[in-house]
Design a protein around this motif. Structure first.
Motif, PDB file in Angstrom:
ATOM      1  N   GLU A  23     -10.275  -1.103  -9.478  1.00 48.07           N
ATOM      2  CA  GLU A  23      -9.886  -2.396 -10.029  1.00 48.07           C
ATOM      3  C   GLU A  23      -9.574  -2.255 -11.521  1.00 48.07           C
ATOM      4  O   GLU A  23      -8.626  -2.857 -12.033  1.00 48.07           O
ATOM      5  N   LEU A  83      -0.248  -5.788  -3.518  1.00 51.06           N
ATOM      6  CA  LEU A  83      -1.556  -5.611  -2.876  1.00 51.06           C
ATOM      7  C   LEU A  83      -2.495  -4.786  -3.746  1.00 51.06           C
ATOM      8  O   LEU A  83      -3.707  -4.980  -3.727  1.00 51.06           O
ATOM      9  N   ASN A  85      -2.859  -4.890  -6.886  1.00 44.96           N
ATOM     10  CA  ASN A  85      -3.521  -5.788  -7.826  1.00 44.96           C
ATOM     11  C   ASN A  85      -4.453  -6.767  -7.120  1.00 44.96           C
ATOM     12  O   ASN A  85      -5.501  -7.117  -7.650  1.00 44.96           O
ATOM     13  N   GLU A  86      -4.073  -7.177  -5.915  1.00 42.10           N
ATOM     14  CA  GLU A  86      -4.837  -8.196  -5.194  1.00 42.10           C
ATOM     15  C   GLU A  86      -6.117  -7.656  -4.571  1.00 42.10           C
ATOM     16  O   GLU A  86      -7.134  -8.346  -4.546  1.00 42.10           O
ATOM     17  N   ASP A  87      -6.089  -6.431  -4.041  1.00 42.70           N
ATOM     18  CA  ASP A  87      -7.254  -5.890  -3.324  1.00 42.70           C
ATOM     19  C   ASP A  87      -7.344  -4.374  -3.506  1.00 42.70           C
ATOM     20  O   ASP A  87      -7.248  -3.617  -2.544  1.00 42.70           O
ATOM     21  N   GLY A  90      -9.858  -2.391  -1.345  1.00 43.98           N
ATOM     22  CA  GLY A  90      -9.858  -2.651   0.091  1.00 43.98           C
ATOM     23  C   GLY A  90      -8.527  -2.342   0.728  1.00 43.98           C
ATOM     24  O   GLY A  90      -8.205  -1.187   0.999  1.00 43.98           O
ATOM     25  N   ALA A  91      -7.740  -3.383   0.952  1.00 49.75           N
ATOM     26  CA  ALA A  91      -6.475  -3.258   1.681  1.00 49.75           C
ATOM     27  C   ALA A  91      -5.463  -2.346   0.991  1.00 49.75           C
ATOM     28  O   ALA A  91      -4.544  -1.849   1.631  1.00 49.75           O
TER      29      ALA A  91
END
Length: 119
Positions: A23, A83, A85-87, A90-91
């Motif tokens: 992150e 994605l 940046n978003e997760d 995870g994903a």
């Protein structure tokens, strides 16, 4: 989960290690706009450039954290780079690596050590 000084995270499942960026790295990069992934069945050595990630701020290489063979890539982040940046934990994993030797994983940072490293 283990972490590298190159801001990658690793999760081992037997001799298969899933690799992504942290992150912290995703935040530093800013909005990700492009991801290039390696070919499946590519042999890599620790430190080899494996993937390229580009954001509105910069381009960066993702390095192989261990020796092994790429066994799977995450096409979802090629199709939708945001994605990352978003997760990021995870994903938005990047690739799965069948590693030759798991021993170096033991010396990598855990979450607390990585948090200290980035502060």
């Amino acid at each position: 989960m283990k972490f590298t000084e190159d801001h990658e995270w690793l999760v081992a499942d037997g001799d298969i290690v899933t690799v992504g960026i942290t992150e912290y790295a995703a935040t530093q990069l800013g909005d990700v706009v492009f991801v290039e992934l390696p070919e499946v069945e590519t042999r890599v050595a620790k430190g080899d450039e494996v993937s390229v990630i580009e954001s509105v701020k910069a381009a960066s290489d993702i390095l192989a954290p261990l020796d092994g063979e790429i066994v799977e890539v995450n096409d979802a982040i090629v199709e939708n780079p945001s994605l990352v940046n978003e997760d990021p934990l995870g994903a938005a994993w990047f690739f799965k690596l069948k590693v030759d030797d798991l021993t170096p994983l033991e010396a990598m940072m855990d979450e607390d050590a990585y948090t200290d490293f980035t502060e």
